[in-house]
Design a protein around this motif. Sequence first.
Motif, PDB file in Angstrom:
ATOM      1  N   VAL A 186       0.798  -1.220   0.000  1.00 53.93           N
ATOM      2  CA  VAL A 186       0.000   0.000   0.000  1.00 53.93           C
ATOM      3  C   VAL A 186       0.839   1.282   0.000  1.00 53.93           C
ATOM      4  O   VAL A 186       0.277   2.378  -0.062  1.00 53.93           O
ATOM      5  N   THR A 187       2.165   1.181   0.058  1.00 51.68           N
ATOM      6  CA  THR A 187       2.987   2.395   0.052  1.00 51.68           C
ATOM      7  C   THR A 187       4.399   2.071  -0.404  1.00 51.68           C
ATOM      8  O   THR A 187       4.871   0.936  -0.256  1.00 51.68           O
ATOM      9  N   ASP A 188       5.070   3.081  -0.976  1.00 50.99           N
ATOM     10  CA  ASP A 188       6.495   2.938  -1.274  1.00 50.99           C
ATOM     11  C   ASP A 188       7.329   3.764  -0.295  1.00 50.99           C
ATOM     12  O   ASP A 188       8.539   3.912  -0.461  1.00 50.99           O
ATOM     13  N   ARG A 189       6.660   4.296   0.750  1.00 50.67           N
ATOM     14  CA  ARG A 189       7.382   5.019   1.801  1.00 50.67           C
ATOM     15  C   ARG A 189       8.339   4.036   2.498  1.00 50.67           C
ATOM     16  O   ARG A 189       8.016   2.853   2.643  1.00 50.67           O
ATOM     17  N   PRO A 190       9.521   4.475   2.949  1.00 48.36           N
ATOM     18  CA  PRO A 190      10.429   3.564   3.647  1.00 48.36           C
ATOM     19  C   PRO A 190       9.751   2.868   4.822  1.00 48.36           C
ATOM     20  O   PRO A 190       8.949   3.471   5.539  1.00 48.36           O
ATOM     21  N   VAL A 191      10.073   1.604   5.015  1.00 48.60           N
ATOM     22  CA  VAL A 191       9.529   0.791   6.108  1.00 48.60           C
ATOM     23  C   VAL A 191      10.686   0.341   6.990  1.00 48.60           C
ATOM     24  O   VAL A 191      11.604  -0.335   6.515  1.00 48.60           O
ATOM     25  N   LEU A 192      10.639   0.730   8.267  1.00 49.50           N
ATOM     26  CA  LEU A 192      11.652   0.313   9.228  1.00 49.50           C
ATOM     27  C   LEU A 192      11.009  -0.635  10.231  1.00 49.50           C
ATOM     28  O   LEU A 192       9.928  -0.365  10.756  1.00 49.50           O
ATOM     29  N   LEU A 193      11.698  -1.731  10.513  1.00 52.71           N
ATOM     30  CA  LEU A 193      11.188  -2.775  11.386  1.00 52.71           C
ATOM     31  C   LEU A 193      11.836  -2.657  12.760  1.00 52.71           C
ATOM     32  O   LEU A 193      13.065  -2.575  12.871  1.00 52.71           O
ATOM     33  N   GLY A 194      11.018  -2.629  13.806  1.00 50.57           N
ATOM     34  CA  GLY A 194      11.530  -2.495  15.157  1.00 50.57           C
ATOM     35  C   GLY A 194      10.908  -3.485  16.112  1.00 50.57           C
ATOM     36  O   GLY A 194      10.051  -4.292  15.733  1.00 50.57           O
ATOM     37  N   PHE A 195      11.326  -3.435  17.374  1.00 55.00           N
ATOM     38  CA  PHE A 195      10.910  -4.303  18.470  1.00 55.00           C
ATOM     39  C   PHE A 195      11.615  -5.666  18.331  1.00 55.00           C
ATOM     40  O   PHE A 195      11.154  -6.546  17.607  1.00 55.00           O
ATOM     41  N   GLY A 196      12.717  -5.816  19.027  1.00 55.92           N
ATOM     42  CA  GLY A 196      13.377  -7.114  19.089  1.00 55.92           C
ATOM     43  C   GLY A 196      14.565  -7.297  18.174  1.00 55.92           C
ATOM     44  O   GLY A 196      15.156  -8.377  18.152  1.00 55.92           O
ATOM     45  N   ILE A 197      14.956  -6.278  17.408  1.00 51.53           N
ATOM     46  CA  ILE A 197      16.145  -6.392  16.560  1.00 51.53           C
ATOM     47  C   ILE A 197      17.364  -6.185  17.453  1.00 51.53           C
ATOM     48  O   ILE A 197      17.593  -5.077  17.957  1.00 51.53           O
ATOM     49  N   SER A 198      18.147  -7.241  17.647  1.00 52.96           N
ATOM     50  CA  SER A 198      19.194  -7.197  18.669  1.00 52.96           C
ATOM     51  C   SER A 198      20.580  -7.576  18.177  1.00 52.96           C
ATOM     52  O   SER A 198      21.569  -7.227  18.808  1.00 52.96           O
ATOM     53  N   THR A 199      20.666  -8.313  17.070  1.00 53.30           N
ATOM     54  CA  THR A 199      21.941  -8.865  16.632  1.00 53.30           C
ATOM     55  C   THR A 199      22.155  -8.608  15.139  1.00 53.30           C
ATOM     56  O   THR A 199      21.197  -8.343  14.402  1.00 53.30           O
ATOM     57  N   PRO A 200      23.401  -8.733  14.681  1.00 51.02           N
ATOM     58  CA  PRO A 200      23.649  -8.600  13.241  1.00 51.02           C
ATOM     59  C   PRO A 200      22.839  -9.599  12.408  1.00 51.02           C
ATOM     60  O   PRO A 200      22.314  -9.240  11.349  1.00 51.02           O
ATOM     61  N   ASP A 201      22.713 -10.841  12.878  1.00 54.75           N
ATOM     62  CA  ASP A 201      21.947 -11.829  12.116  1.00 54.75           C
ATOM     63  C   ASP A 201      20.484 -11.424  12.002  1.00 54.75           C
ATOM     64  O   ASP A 201      19.863 -11.586  10.936  1.00 54.75           O
ATOM     65  N   GLN A 202      19.909 -10.883  13.078  1.00 54.39           N
ATOM     66  CA  GLN A 202      18.518 -10.434  13.027  1.00 54.39           C
ATOM     67  C   GLN A 202      18.367  -9.233  12.102  1.00 54.39           C
ATOM     68  O   GLN A 202      17.382  -9.123  11.370  1.00 54.39           O
TER      69      GLN A 202
END
Length: 275
Positions: free
Chosen positions: A210-226
């Motif tokens: 529904v959008t081409d606006r940038p999407v940033l994912l948060g909550f629980g991103i803790s490590t390089p692999d994640q």
Amino acid sequence: MTNPTPGPTPAAGTVERHLRARRGTGRGLLMPYLTAGITPGWTDYLRAFAAAGADAIEVGLPFSDPTLDGVTIQQAGETALARGASTRRILADLSAMPDPGVPLVVSTYYNLVLHDGPEAFCAALRRAGVAGLIVPDLPVHEAGELTDAAAGAGIELVLLASPATPQPRLAEISSRSRGFVYAVSLMGTTGERAALAASAAGLTGRIRRVTDRPVLLGFGISTPDQAREARRHADGVVVGAAVMRRVLDGAGPDDLRVFLATLRRALDAGSQPGV
């Protein structure tokens, strides 16, 4: 259900222009979080974040009842408040620091916005050099007043979407959000987790429809692999609890620069074809 035809897209502000430009190079976006006022020289962390390759920085205003935050961010807020941190002092510190070279996005709860009123609050952010605002406890259907005040001050109001958000509401959030869309990877509070939530992929996919606006994912991103895995689904990541745990444990700006550089490399690797 067919999505309504979107109207004209408003001109992007500082945050969105910056993130779009960096995304356009194929870069995975990195936005670390810091609780403002956590140490006497807390703005030194912001400069270290930028040096590590942050594309934007989230600056949290400590609040006494942070309902969406887990133990780590709660403890950080309590520490900052015990040191005498306040919105006015924090914004004064931001005004006095050199330009970090990346957009600053303040996050806080709506109670602090209402304390001075949305117009005064947003104007104060702008004077301090802040470009964006996140208010996690403000639902989209109640955001009209703050949306107008933020737009009038040149502040981009970022809205949040969760895995439980229905698709019509998700379309509205994506349309009305400015800067980027903050995708909350799971239903719960902030905090470090052992693995990226399975719900993250489905949510970011629904937002992208529904959008081409940038999407940033948060909550629980803790490590390089994640971070690398999150980059497969979203344009980038927000990293908060993993940063603040290190700060609370005594890590200085240089230590955080080293940590964030590992996330930067992971995002860059995840942006390569076939990775």
